[in-house]
Design a protein around this motif. Structure first.
Motif, PDB file in Angstrom:
ATOM      1  N   VAL A  86     -43.340  45.216 -14.846  1.00 52.41           N
ATOM      2  CA  VAL A  86     -44.304  45.939 -15.846  1.00 52.41           C
ATOM      3  C   VAL A  86     -45.022  46.695 -14.758  1.00 52.41           C
ATOM      4  CG1 VAL A  86     -44.095  43.998 -17.248  1.00 52.41           C
ATOM      5  CG2 VAL A  86     -45.880  44.108 -15.600  1.00 52.41           C
ATOM      6  N   GLY A  87     -46.003  47.530 -15.509  1.00 54.27           N
ATOM      7  CA  GLY A  87     -46.782  48.520 -14.970  1.00 54.27           C
ATOM      8  C   GLY A  87     -48.294  48.298 -15.160  1.00 54.27           C
ATOM      9  N   ASN A  88     -48.795  47.270 -15.747  1.00 52.31           N
ATOM     10  CA  ASN A  88     -50.050  46.812 -16.031  1.00 52.31           C
ATOM     11  C   ASN A  88     -50.311  45.511 -16.082  1.00 52.31           C
ATOM     12  OD1 ASN A  88     -50.213  46.041 -19.113  1.00 52.31           O
ATOM     13  ND2 ASN A  88     -49.244  48.061 -19.124  1.00 52.31           N
ATOM     14  N   ALA A  89     -51.566  45.186 -16.095  1.00 52.24           N
ATOM     15  CA  ALA A  89     -52.086  43.512 -16.088  1.00 52.24           C
ATOM     16  C   ALA A  89     -51.741  42.950 -17.415  1.00 52.24           C
ATOM     17  CB  ALA A  89     -53.605  43.536 -15.604  1.00 52.24           C
ATOM     18  N   ASP A  90     -52.060  43.686 -18.521  1.00 52.58           N
ATOM     19  CA  ASP A  90     -51.802  42.896 -19.674  1.00 52.58           C
ATOM     20  C   ASP A  90     -50.164  42.688 -19.953  1.00 52.58           C
ATOM     21  OD1 ASP A  90     -54.393  43.031 -20.425  1.00 52.58           O
ATOM     22  OD2 ASP A  90     -54.212  45.015 -21.599  1.00 52.58           O
ATOM     23  N   ASP A  91     -49.539  43.427 -19.686  1.00 55.11           N
ATOM     24  CA  ASP A  91     -48.043  43.292 -19.846  1.00 55.11           C
ATOM     25  C   ASP A  91     -47.337  42.099 -18.723  1.00 55.11           C
ATOM     26  OD1 ASP A  91     -47.769  45.064 -21.818  1.00 55.11           O
ATOM     27  OD2 ASP A  91     -46.804  46.677 -20.383  1.00 55.11           O
ATOM     28  N   LEU A  92     -48.213  42.113 -17.527  1.00 56.39           N
ATOM     29  CA  LEU A  92     -47.991  41.035 -16.623  1.00 56.39           C
ATOM     30  C   LEU A  92     -48.144  39.634 -17.060  1.00 56.39           C
ATOM     31  CD1 LEU A  92     -47.524  39.696 -13.891  1.00 56.39           C
ATOM     32  CD2 LEU A  92     -49.889  40.315 -13.194  1.00 56.39           C
ATOM     33  N   LEU A  93     -49.351  39.451 -17.830  1.00 53.95           N
ATOM     34  CA  LEU A  93     -49.566  38.154 -18.372  1.00 53.95           C
ATOM     35  C   LEU A  93     -48.825  37.858 -19.405  1.00 53.95           C
ATOM     36  CD1 LEU A  93     -53.698  38.578 -18.581  1.00 53.95           C
ATOM     37  CD2 LEU A  93     -52.251  37.220 -16.877  1.00 53.95           C
ATOM     38  N   ALA A  94     -48.247  38.706 -20.307  1.00 57.02           N
ATOM     39  CA  ALA A  94     -47.599  38.672 -21.345  1.00 57.02           C
ATOM     40  C   ALA A  94     -46.121  38.219 -20.726  1.00 57.02           C
ATOM     41  CB  ALA A  94     -47.354  39.590 -22.443  1.00 57.02           C
ATOM     42  N   ALA A  95     -45.641  38.725 -19.559  1.00 51.71           N
ATOM     43  CA  ALA A  95     -44.377  38.312 -19.083  1.00 51.71           C
ATOM     44  C   ALA A  95     -44.427  36.980 -18.330  1.00 51.71           C
ATOM     45  CB  ALA A  95     -44.046  39.496 -18.170  1.00 51.71           C
ATOM     46  N   VAL A  96     -45.520  36.708 -17.824  1.00 53.40           N
ATOM     47  CA  VAL A  96     -45.652  35.132 -17.183  1.00 53.40           C
ATOM     48  C   VAL A  96     -45.630  34.044 -18.185  1.00 53.40           C
ATOM     49  CG1 VAL A  96     -46.971  33.756 -15.879  1.00 53.40           C
ATOM     50  CG2 VAL A  96     -46.519  36.134 -14.918  1.00 53.40           C
ATOM     51  N   ASP A  97     -46.308  34.347 -19.601  1.00 53.86           N
ATOM     52  CA  ASP A  97     -46.483  33.479 -20.548  1.00 53.86           C
ATOM     53  C   ASP A  97     -44.949  33.398 -21.104  1.00 53.86           C
ATOM     54  OD1 ASP A  97     -48.915  32.970 -20.390  1.00 53.86           O
ATOM     55  OD2 ASP A  97     -49.458  34.611 -21.738  1.00 53.86           O
ATOM     56  N   GLU A  98     -44.265  34.552 -21.235  1.00 52.60           N
ATOM     57  CA  GLU A  98     -42.848  34.495 -21.934  1.00 52.60           C
ATOM     58  C   GLU A  98     -41.784  33.861 -20.981  1.00 52.60           C
ATOM     59  OE1 GLU A  98     -39.530  37.262 -23.528  1.00 52.60           O
ATOM     60  OE2 GLU A  98     -41.436  37.950 -23.186  1.00 52.60           O
ATOM     61  N   HIS A  99     -41.859  34.211 -19.774  1.00 52.13           N
ATOM     62  CA  HIS A  99     -40.797  33.679 -19.029  1.00 52.13           C
ATOM     63  C   HIS A  99     -41.098  32.680 -18.071  1.00 52.13           C
ATOM     64  CE1 HIS A  99     -38.374  37.344 -19.953  1.00 52.13           C
ATOM     65  NE2 HIS A  99     -39.570  38.072 -19.774  1.00 52.13           N
ATOM     66  N   HIS A 100     -42.358  32.258 -17.740  1.00 55.17           N
ATOM     67  CA  HIS A 100     -42.512  31.138 -16.973  1.00 55.17           C
ATOM     68  C   HIS A 100     -41.818  31.339 -15.285  1.00 55.17           C
ATOM     69  CE1 HIS A 100     -44.931  28.767 -19.656  1.00 55.17           C
ATOM     70  NE2 HIS A 100     -43.876  29.310 -20.710  1.00 55.17           N
ATOM     71  N   PRO A 101     -41.690  32.440 -14.762  1.00 54.87           N
ATOM     72  CA  PRO A 101     -41.175  32.686 -13.582  1.00 54.87           C
ATOM     73  C   PRO A 101     -41.535  31.707 -12.175  1.00 54.87           C
ATOM     74  CG  PRO A 101     -42.886  34.342 -13.811  1.00 54.87           C
ATOM     75  CD  PRO A 101     -43.153  33.356 -15.061  1.00 54.87           C
ATOM     76  N   ASP A 102     -40.741  31.572 -11.474  1.00 56.57           N
ATOM     77  CA  ASP A 102     -41.054  31.080 -10.226  1.00 56.57           C
ATOM     78  C   ASP A 102     -42.324  31.691  -9.437  1.00 56.57           C
ATOM     79  OD1 ASP A 102     -39.054  28.869 -10.405  1.00 56.57           O
ATOM     80  OD2 ASP A 102     -37.516  30.613 -10.166  1.00 56.57           O
ATOM     81  N   ALA A 103     -42.071  33.073  -9.424  1.00 60.28           N
ATOM     82  CA  ALA A 103     -43.120  33.836  -8.745  1.00 60.28           C
ATOM     83  C   ALA A 103     -43.530  35.350  -9.378  1.00 60.28           C
ATOM     84  CB  ALA A 103     -42.786  33.973  -7.388  1.00 60.28           C
ATOM     85  N   ALA A 104     -44.486  35.727  -9.159  1.00 57.54           N
ATOM     86  CA  ALA A 104     -45.075  36.997  -9.615  1.00 57.54           C
ATOM     87  C   ALA A 104     -45.413  37.777  -8.491  1.00 57.54           C
ATOM     88  CB  ALA A 104     -46.223  36.836 -10.588  1.00 57.54           C
ATOM     89  N   VAL A 105     -44.993  39.178  -8.301  1.00 53.10           N
ATOM     90  CA  VAL A 105     -45.429  40.022  -7.187  1.00 53.10           C
ATOM     91  C   VAL A 105     -46.284  40.916  -8.037  1.00 53.10           C
ATOM     92  CG1 VAL A 105     -44.552  41.836  -5.724  1.00 53.10           C
ATOM     93  CG2 VAL A 105     -43.158  39.776  -6.082  1.00 53.10           C
ATOM     94  N   VAL A 106     -47.481  41.170  -7.371  1.00 51.72           N
ATOM     95  CA  VAL A 106     -48.520  41.721  -8.191  1.00 51.72           C
ATOM     96  C   VAL A 106     -49.325  42.609  -7.267  1.00 51.72           C
ATOM     97  CG1 VAL A 106     -50.644  41.290  -9.754  1.00 51.72           C
ATOM     98  CG2 VAL A 106     -48.885  39.716  -9.523  1.00 51.72           C
ATOM     99  N   ASP A 107     -49.460  43.823  -7.883  1.00 46.93           N
ATOM    100  CA  ASP A 107     -50.190  45.032  -7.006  1.00 46.93           C
ATOM    101  C   ASP A 107     -51.936  44.650  -7.393  1.00 46.93           C
ATOM    102  OD1 ASP A 107     -51.500  47.103  -5.679  1.00 46.93           O
ATOM    103  OD2 ASP A 107     -50.566  48.563  -7.114  1.00 46.93           O
ATOM    104  N   VAL A 108     -52.683  44.662  -6.320  1.00 44.53           N
ATOM    105  CA  VAL A 108     -54.068  44.411  -6.652  1.00 44.53           C
ATOM    106  C   VAL A 108     -54.465  45.441  -7.520  1.00 44.53           C
ATOM    107  CG1 VAL A 108     -56.396  44.232  -5.674  1.00 44.53           C
ATOM    108  CG2 VAL A 108     -54.345  43.236  -4.487  1.00 44.53           C
ATOM    109  N   ARG A 109     -54.479  46.833  -7.469  1.00 40.18           N
ATOM    110  CA  ARG A 109     -55.076  47.953  -8.332  1.00 40.18           C
ATOM    111  C   ARG A 109     -54.173  48.322  -9.376  1.00 40.18           C
ATOM    112  NH1 ARG A 109     -58.677  51.039  -3.674  1.00 40.18           N
ATOM    113  NH2 ARG A 109     -59.676  49.287  -2.947  1.00 40.18           N
ATOM    114  N   MET A 110     -54.287  48.290 -10.618  1.00 43.04           N
ATOM    115  CA  MET A 110     -53.473  48.852 -11.657  1.00 43.04           C
ATOM    116  C   MET A 110     -54.240  49.258 -12.728  1.00 43.04           C
ATOM    117  SD  MET A 110     -50.280  46.120 -11.756  1.00 43.04           S
ATOM    118  CE  MET A 110     -51.155  44.651 -12.242  1.00 43.04           C
TER     119      MET A 110
END
Length: 218
Positions: free
Chosen positions: A31-55
């Protein structure tokens, strides 16, 4: 590993996804933004997230704030932060975000580290397994800033070297290899670090994590 990628650059997202797929890991969302990141983690419960500080939208600390939310709400998901710059305050904020303020399951790398694919994948694997993976340049700045803190200022130069490598997530064997000393010497240095930082043996606490967290959060 099952991984979520959050990076506003489409080229960087695609590159990370390809690297991870080639290493037999599954990217469940990119994903390309923080809101979509949070939604994706809520949905998939991944082992890890790779996150850019500035988005988007502000390109300041959106990624960091999302990562802190993940650490609090999904403590089983490791978070590996990326940045083009050394931003030590962000690292300290992230390390203190998990329940109990533990430093496990978090990493912070500069983006140019991705050029070393093996190093990147190994760091992400450590974070997903509950370890730490901190860029050596970030560790150097954090350690330098924290030498004035009580306890930390009493460490010898070699003990600071060992603590810095512990913060990178290195094992005793790896530290011994890097410093060209025996594992017994490393164990002795770590024992001295625990003593000087006032971290007695405890069944309830992980002293290695506490030692790293002590100076990273200072």
């Amino acid at each position: 590993m099952r991984i979520v990628i959050a990076e506003d650059s489409a080229v960087m997202r695609a590159g990370l996804a390809e690297i991870l797929a080639d290493s037999d890991h599954e990217v469940v969302a990119a994903v390309g933004n923080a809101d979509d990141l949070l939604a994706a983690v809520d949905e998939h419960h991944p082992d890890a997230a790779v996150v850019d500080v500035r988005m988007p939208p502000g390109y300041t600390d959106e990624g960091l704030r999302a990562a802190i939310a993940i650490r609090r709400n999904h403590p089983a998901t490791g978070v590996l932060m990326f940045s083009q710059y050394i931003e030590t305050r962000y690292t300290a904020d992230l390390l203190g975000a998990a329940p109990g303020g533990g430093a496990a399951g978090v990493g912070y790398l500069l983006k140019d580290r991705v050029a070393d694919v093996d190093e990147f994948v190994e760091a992400l694997s450590r974070v997903a397994a509950g370890g730490t993976a901190l860029d050596p340049e970030v560790v150097t700045q954090l350690l330098g800033a924290s030498r004035r803190t009580d306890g930390l200022g009493t460490l010898t130069a070699r003990e600071r070297d060992v603590l810095a490598l512990m913060a990178e997530g290195r094992s005793n064997a790896a530290i011994a290899g890097i410093l060209v000393v025996s594992e017994k010497s490393v164990e002795k240095h770590i024992g001295n670090i625990f003593s000087k930082l006032g971290l007695p043996p405890s069944d309830a606490d992980h002293r290695r994590v506490l030692a790293v967290h002590r100076y990273l959060g200072s």
